[in-house]
Design an enzyme around this catalytic site. Structure first.
Site, PDB file in Angstrom:
ATOM      1  N   CYS A 141      -2.811  24.933  -2.466  1.00  0.00           N
ATOM      2  CA  CYS A 141      -2.473  24.210  -3.505  1.00  0.00           C
ATOM      3  C   CYS A 141      -1.522  23.510  -3.860  1.00  0.00           C
ATOM      4  O   CYS A 141      -0.859  23.535  -2.904  1.00  0.00           O
ATOM      5  CB  CYS A 141      -3.107  24.759  -4.727  1.00  0.00           C
ATOM      6  SG  CYS A 141      -1.384  26.043  -5.452  1.00  0.00           S
ATOM      7  N   CYS A 158       2.155  25.308  -4.692  1.00  0.00           N
ATOM      8  CA  CYS A 158       2.663  25.080  -3.570  1.00  0.00           C
ATOM      9  C   CYS A 158       3.430  24.235  -2.866  1.00  0.00           C
ATOM     10  O   CYS A 158       4.201  24.424  -2.259  1.00  0.00           O
ATOM     11  CB  CYS A 158       1.363  25.823  -2.457  1.00  0.00           C
ATOM     12  SG  CYS A 158       0.576  27.672  -2.682  1.00  0.00           S
ATOM     13  N   ASP A 210       3.916 -18.328   1.109  1.00  0.00           N
ATOM     14  CA  ASP A 210       4.882 -19.179   1.696  1.00  0.00           C
ATOM     15  C   ASP A 210       3.394 -19.925   2.451  1.00  0.00           C
ATOM     16  O   ASP A 210       2.064 -19.991   2.173  1.00  0.00           O
ATOM     17  CB  ASP A 210       5.315 -18.550   3.228  1.00  0.00           C
ATOM     18  CG  ASP A 210       5.414 -20.002   3.466  1.00  0.00           C
ATOM     19  OD1 ASP A 210       7.030 -20.444   3.218  1.00  0.00           O
ATOM     20  OD2 ASP A 210       5.910 -19.450   4.998  1.00  0.00           O
ATOM     21  N   ASP A 250       5.853 -15.502   6.439  1.00  0.00           N
ATOM     22  CA  ASP A 250       5.946 -14.626   8.060  1.00  0.00           C
ATOM     23  C   ASP A 250       7.074 -14.671   8.591  1.00  0.00           C
ATOM     24  O   ASP A 250       7.310 -15.048   9.550  1.00  0.00           O
ATOM     25  CB  ASP A 250       4.402 -15.564   8.542  1.00  0.00           C
ATOM     26  CG  ASP A 250       5.040 -16.899   8.946  1.00  0.00           C
ATOM     27  OD1 ASP A 250       5.198 -17.278   8.019  1.00  0.00           O
ATOM     28  OD2 ASP A 250       4.766 -18.026   9.915  1.00  0.00           O
ATOM     29  N   ASP A 276      12.184 -15.802   4.047  1.00  0.00           N
ATOM     30  CA  ASP A 276      10.685 -15.127   3.581  1.00  0.00           C
ATOM     31  C   ASP A 276      10.740 -13.747   2.655  1.00  0.00           C
ATOM     32  O   ASP A 276      10.649 -13.385   2.043  1.00  0.00           O
ATOM     33  CB  ASP A 276       9.637 -15.290   3.985  1.00  0.00           C
ATOM     34  CG  ASP A 276       8.340 -16.729   4.151  1.00  0.00           C
ATOM     35  OD1 ASP A 276       8.855 -17.531   2.951  1.00  0.00           O
ATOM     36  OD2 ASP A 276       7.491 -17.023   4.698  1.00  0.00           O
TER      37      ASP A 276
END
Length: 735
Positions: A18, A21, A426, A627, A631
């Site tokens: 659980c 634990c 971008d 990309d 950036d």
């Protein structure tokens, strides 16, 4: 100490049942000298630990876990990323036979109880009840005693302790009534309560284990994409090698229909390749000499010879699996609140059960009823559902996203994306194709195909991007190119060559000025195109005097899905922004075509991050999509960075989400799966709390028997996991 000096360890943890634990293991690991952070995932049964290797060893981490009563082993990077539970004598998840045997022993007791509820007085002999209940309590239920005792020794509580206390009380009361002479002939024993509760808990854990396995199917499917063997050319001979024996530079032979075993470049052959399980792209992709191929994709109808460029853990497939597994192992911010609640939950429940016992016993005078009500409180309060609510939803959400080409690196990005207010893009390579295309041409004489034929003939051997755009346009129209003689480059201006008996000049306005070419016939058209950010090349013929033949305009065209991607975001009440380093004309033109709300042009890379910061202050949560290397600062500055996999590694590493194909429509899909996942988390937490908030008072008031409490507790865990699994039905609109 810099981050580069830190070391990350992953441990497989056994014996957790659980959330409390998991919290206990986490605290134990955090106390080890040199541990910088520790996160335990209950569903994955793993611990992610960041340490200072000068102060901490793997053995110390394992010892710390073992000292808390759990099992642990180190998962090495070479090992499968999906791990099985640590195998020990303690059974973490009961096998079906354990449930079956327990149900078989409990069924006579359950049958008698149901008949009694129906008004039929059918009572099993007391000694038979005891004989049926004892193996269930102390053999099949031994796991609860072991785990509960370990929790007590560590000064903590867990679900197993609650079950052990509750069922032991019912069993002990029944034994007392059975063997106490004062109660000789007593017909109302409670062996069925302890036996059926244990059976229901075992059944619930078994169903839960089966359901949890489905949450890792996405990673298992990705792992299965990697072939075990490859056909490799060695010394001119084709040999079959284990995939681990393939080296960088080896030539791998891939026949039609075979799965590509390595990352590489096509050396020979042409084919269509199905990359759908990696990128989410529905349609096969054409591959020819020089093109990249990714391990795990399926070759189509052609024979390919591929030069291996990446192997092992650095392959695209291995990186994808690591990213998804890392996201599933990490905690979402909301889970930290759940952990705090779980840490105090068990002691509070034991306190409530004690108050229930005393109140019913002292005030009501019925100690048997008091014990049964206290047992009901202990049983229904098991915090399994609470611990499973968040990680199961995170695992299914990241898994289904990965299957559709959206890689989410961490749970925080998945959770936060649902609240995004602004998406900044971008331009080049993100909303546009990222390479120039011939978008317009005008001929003075009116024959555009003739103009294109001459321009393409001049440039057929050139590697210049604009030259490739012209040649590609001519080939697309099926134009027959002519041989060129005396071809000469004119640095900074253009080129000149003989096509047939015509000396042709192709270049910029400066070259036309030097040749004395009158461009007034196309001046208005050229100025309009330049205002849109397009580049202009002029074609002239030189005879007695140089004469203009026409002009060609080049630009970076929009991706096919860019317009619909922006509309989808705006329909979700998300502000769209474009931040570009390109000139104002080009950026404004693209922004107008897309209908983007705000456009920032001529922005330096370091200033992109500043604009993102401004947007965060003005509008709230910001996602940045890019990309390129330029950036990376903005991706890192945004609340959520989204990188195109077609871009640079720098951008991908700086982002929290990676789109496995360069489709801007996936941005809206990433936000949508975040919203769906966050909704599931809230639903799961609601139901987990409802079970306890409603169930505990009912049990304390004597309105729930231990059997019904056990059933409700088991149902709560299974319902939470099953609700999370509904996310597997999600499909992105981008497909």
């Amino acid at each position: 100490m810099t981050k580069s000096l830190n070391k990350a360890w992953t441990l497989a943890i056994g014996g957790m049942s659980c959330a409390s634990c998991a919290s206990r293991v986490e605290k134990a690991l955090a106390k080890v000298p040199g541990v910088l952070s520790a996160e335990v995932n209950l569903v994955m049964e793993t611990a992610q630990i960041s340490v200072n290797p000068a102060l901490t060893t793997a053995d110390q981490l394992v010892d710390a876990v073992v000292a808390t009563g759990f099992q642990a082993k180190v998962i090495h990077q070479e090992s499968p990323l999906i791990t099985e539970p640590v195998q020990t004598q303690q059974v973490k998840m009961p096998d079906w036979w354990s449930v079956a045997v327990s149900a078989l022993l409990a069924s006579p007791l359950l049958g008698a109880m149901l008949l009694e509820w129906a008004g039929w007085q059918v009572q099993l002999p007391a000694w038979l009840q005891w004989a049926l209940a004892t193996p269930v309590q102390f053999w099949l239920g031994a796991r609860f005693y072991k785990a509960g005792w370990s929790a007590l020794k560590a000064g903590a509580g867990n679900m197993d302790l609650l079950v052990a206390l509750g069922t032991s009380a019912a069993y002990g009361l029944s034994v007392y009534l059975l063997f106490n002479p004062i109660h000789a002939g007593m017909q109302h024993l409670y062996f069925e309560s302890s036996t059926i509760v244990i059976t229901l808990v075992l059944l619930g854990k078994w169903l839960e284990a089966r359901a949890k396995k489905q949450t890792t199917e996405a990673i298992r499917a990705l792992n299965a994409l990697r072939p075990e063997r490859a056909s490799v050319l060695r010394h001119g001979q084709e040999v079959q090698l284990a995939i681990d024996a393939v080296l960088v530079g080896d030539i791998v032979v891939i026949r039609p229909g075979e799965r590509i075993p390595v990352d590489g470049r096509v050396q020979q052959g042409e084919s269509q390749v199905d990359e759908s399980l990696i990128t989410g792209e529905n349609f096969p992709v054409s591959k020819k000499t020089g093109d990249k191929v990714t391990g795990g994709a399926v070759n189509g109808e052609g024979l390919l010879h591929v030069v291996t460029t990446t192997i092992g853990t650095e392959s695209v497939l291995a990186r994808i699996v690591r990213l998804v597994e890392s996201a599933q192992a990490k905690k979402a911010p909301i889970q930290r609140l759940v952990d705090k609640v779980s840490a105090v939950f068990v002691p509070v429940v034991i306190g409530i059960a004690s108050i229930t016992l005393i109140a019913w016993g002292v005030l009501g005078g019925d100690w048997q009823e008091a014990i049964l009500n206290a047992i009901s409180v202990l049983v229904i309060a098991c915090p399994c559902a609470l611990g499973l609510a968040t990680p199961t939803a995170i695992m299914v959400g990241t898994g289904v996203a990965a299957q559709h080409g959206i890689l989410i690196k961490d749970a925080e990005s998945l959770e936060l994306a649902h609240a995004v207010k602004t998406v900044a893009f971008d331009k080049t390579g993100t909303l546009t194709e990222g390479h120039p295309k011939l978008v317009a041409l005008q001929s003075v004489a009116g024959n555009k195909d003739y103009l294109l034929t001459l321009a393409a003939s001049l440039q057929v051997g050139s590697e210049h991007p604009l030259a490739k755009a012209v040649v590609n346009a001519a080939q697309a129209k099926g134009l027959l190119l002519q041989p060129v003689l005396e071809l000469q480059a004119l640095p900074g201006k253009g080129l000149v060559g003989l096509v047939g008996d015509q000396r042709l000049y192709l270049g910029n306005a400066r070259l036309m000025d030097e040749l004395g070419v009158d461009c007034v016939a196309l001046k208005v058209a050229s100025e309009s195109l330049e205002a849109q950010g397009l580049s202009i090349s002029w074609l002239a013929i030189s005879s007695a005097a140089s004469t203009l033949l026409g002009m060609l305009a080049f630009g970076d065209v929009l991706k096919p899905t860019a317009i619909s991607a922006i509309k989808r975001l705006q329909n979700q009440d998300i502000l769209t922004v474009m931040i570009s380093g390109d000139n104002q004309g080009s950026a404004t033109s693209v922004g107008n075509q897309l209908g983007i709300s705000q456009v920032y042009a001529q922005v330096l890379p370091e200033d992109k991050a500043n604009i993102v910061a401004q947007l965060k202050r003005a509008h709230g949560l910001v996602a940045m999509v890019g990309d390129g290397i330029n950036d990376a600062p903005a991706l890192a500055a945004a609340d959520i960075g989204i990188a195109m996999s077609s871009g640079t590694d720098v951008a991908i590493h700086a982002a929290g989400i990676t789109l496995m194909r360069g489709d801007p429509a996936l941005v809206a899909d990433a936000i949508e799966i975040s919203r769906r996942t966050y909704a599931k988390i809230r639903q799961n937490l609601f139901w987990a709390f409802v079970y306890n908030v409603v169930g505990i008072p009912l049990a304390a008031l004597g309105l729930l028997s231990p059997v019904i409490a056990g059933g409700a507790m088991a149902l709560s865990s299974v319902s939470v996991v099953s609700n999370a699994l509904l996310l597997k039905r999600w499909r992105p609109e981008a497909n």
